[in-house]
Design a protein around this motif. Structure first.
Motif, PDB file in Angstrom:
ATOM      1  N   GLN A 101       0.817  -1.205   0.000  1.00  0.00           N
ATOM      2  CA  GLN A 101       0.000   0.000   0.000  1.00  0.00           C
ATOM      3  C   GLN A 101       0.854   1.260   0.000  1.00  0.00           C
ATOM      4  O   GLN A 101       1.969   1.282   0.539  1.00  0.00           O
TER       5      GLN A 101
ATOM      6  N   CYS B   5      -2.639   0.358  -4.186  1.00  0.00           N
ATOM      7  CA  CYS B   5      -2.254  -0.976  -3.761  1.00  0.00           C
ATOM      8  C   CYS B   5      -1.655  -1.695  -4.956  1.00  0.00           C
ATOM      9  O   CYS B   5      -2.291  -1.796  -6.013  1.00  0.00           O
TER      10      CYS B   5
ATOM     11  N   TRP C 183     -10.556  -2.578  -0.866  1.00  0.00           N
ATOM     12  CA  TRP C 183     -10.126  -1.764   0.260  1.00  0.00           C
ATOM     13  C   TRP C 183     -11.109  -1.924   1.412  1.00  0.00           C
ATOM     14  O   TRP C 183     -12.332  -1.910   1.202  1.00  0.00           O
TER      15      TRP C 183
ATOM     16  N   ARG D 213     -11.556  -0.861   5.838  1.00  0.00           N
ATOM     17  CA  ARG D 213     -11.047   0.076   6.829  1.00  0.00           C
ATOM     18  C   ARG D 213     -11.506  -0.329   8.226  1.00  0.00           C
ATOM     19  O   ARG D 213     -12.519  -1.005   8.393  1.00  0.00           O
TER      20      ARG D 213
ATOM     21  N   ARG E 102     -13.529  -4.136  11.285  1.00  0.00           N
ATOM     22  CA  ARG E 102     -13.092  -3.842   9.929  1.00  0.00           C
ATOM     23  C   ARG E 102     -14.291  -3.966   8.991  1.00  0.00           C
ATOM     24  O   ARG E 102     -15.089  -4.896   9.096  1.00  0.00           O
TER      25      ARG E 102
ATOM     26  N   TYR F 285      -6.765   1.940   6.690  1.00  0.00           N
ATOM     27  CA  TYR F 285      -7.276   1.345   5.467  1.00  0.00           C
ATOM     28  C   TYR F 285      -6.361   0.192   5.037  1.00  0.00           C
ATOM     29  O   TYR F 285      -5.139   0.339   5.012  1.00  0.00           O
ATOM     30  N   TYR F 286      -6.997  -0.912   4.669  1.00  0.00           N
ATOM     31  CA  TYR F 286      -6.263  -2.117   4.287  1.00  0.00           C
ATOM     32  C   TYR F 286      -6.633  -2.531   2.868  1.00  0.00           C
ATOM     33  O   TYR F 286      -7.813  -2.548   2.499  1.00  0.00           O
ATOM     34  N   CYS F 287      -5.636  -2.898   2.101  1.00  0.00           N
ATOM     35  CA  CYS F 287      -5.859  -3.477   0.790  1.00  0.00           C
ATOM     36  C   CYS F 287      -5.939  -4.997   0.950  1.00  0.00           C
ATOM     37  O   CYS F 287      -5.204  -5.581   1.746  1.00  0.00           O
ATOM     38  N   ARG F 288      -6.827  -5.613   0.205  1.00  0.00           N
ATOM     39  CA  ARG F 288      -6.954  -7.067   0.237  1.00  0.00           C
ATOM     40  C   ARG F 288      -7.006  -7.622  -1.177  1.00  0.00           C
ATOM     41  O   ARG F 288      -7.745  -7.103  -2.023  1.00  0.00           O
TER      42      ARG F 288
ATOM     43  N   TRP G 229      -3.631  -9.675   2.822  1.00  0.00           N
ATOM     44  CA  TRP G 229      -3.857  -8.310   3.286  1.00  0.00           C
ATOM     45  C   TRP G 229      -2.595  -7.476   3.223  1.00  0.00           C
ATOM     46  O   TRP G 229      -1.493  -7.967   3.491  1.00  0.00           O
TER      47      TRP G 229
ATOM     48  N   LYS H 134      -0.511  -4.101   4.837  1.00  0.00           N
ATOM     49  CA  LYS H 134      -0.157  -3.817   6.230  1.00  0.00           C
ATOM     50  C   LYS H 134      -0.984  -2.703   6.846  1.00  0.00           C
ATOM     51  O   LYS H 134      -0.938  -2.500   8.061  1.00  0.00           O
ATOM     52  N   GLY H 135      -1.719  -1.975   6.035  1.00  0.00           N
ATOM     53  CA  GLY H 135      -2.569  -0.910   6.570  1.00  0.00           C
ATOM     54  C   GLY H 135      -1.963   0.465   6.406  1.00  0.00           C
ATOM     55  O   GLY H 135      -0.743   0.634   6.522  1.00  0.00           O
TER      56      GLY H 135
END
Length: 116
Positions: free
Chosen positions: A6, A22, A36, A38, A45, A93-96, A106, A108-109
């Protein structure tokens, strides 16, 4: 295996804009959906937006009309453009990346803070 990396985010004033990116590396051709999510302090989450390989999207009602997700399959990236930000958008916010076999990987945020 896939590793989402990210970038972007940070601090914005209410009404402002930020962009999250991402980039996935690894077994990229097995990625089905990128999205995405959060997590705000003290909350679970939640989904923000996802985009499938064919470009179809799923956007949370809370951000619909303000956030846009896009994907570049040639670059293996998924970007989240966030406009008209609100203080309640403050979260990590996290990408998956979701694989064709259902496995999820995932990022790392990234902290997004919106001041009023």
């Amino acid at each position: 295996q896939v590793q989402p990396v990210q970038s972007g985010g940070g601090l914005a004033q209410a009404g402002g804009s930020l962009r999250l990116s991402c980039a996935a590396s690894g077994s990229i051709y097995s990625i089905n959906t990128m999205g995405w999510y959060r997590q705000a302090p003290g909350k679970q989450r939640e989904l923000v937006a996802t985009v499938s390989r064919d470009g179809s999207t799923n956007i949370a009602d809370s951000v619909k009309g303000r956030f846009t997700i896009s994907r570049d399959n040639t670059k293996n990236t998924a970007d989240l453009e966030m406009n008209s930000l609100k203080p309640e958008d403050t979260a990590v916010y996290y990408c998956r990346a979701t694989m064709n076999n259902g496995l999820n990987y995932w990022g790392k945020g990234t902290l997004v803070t919106v001041s009023s």
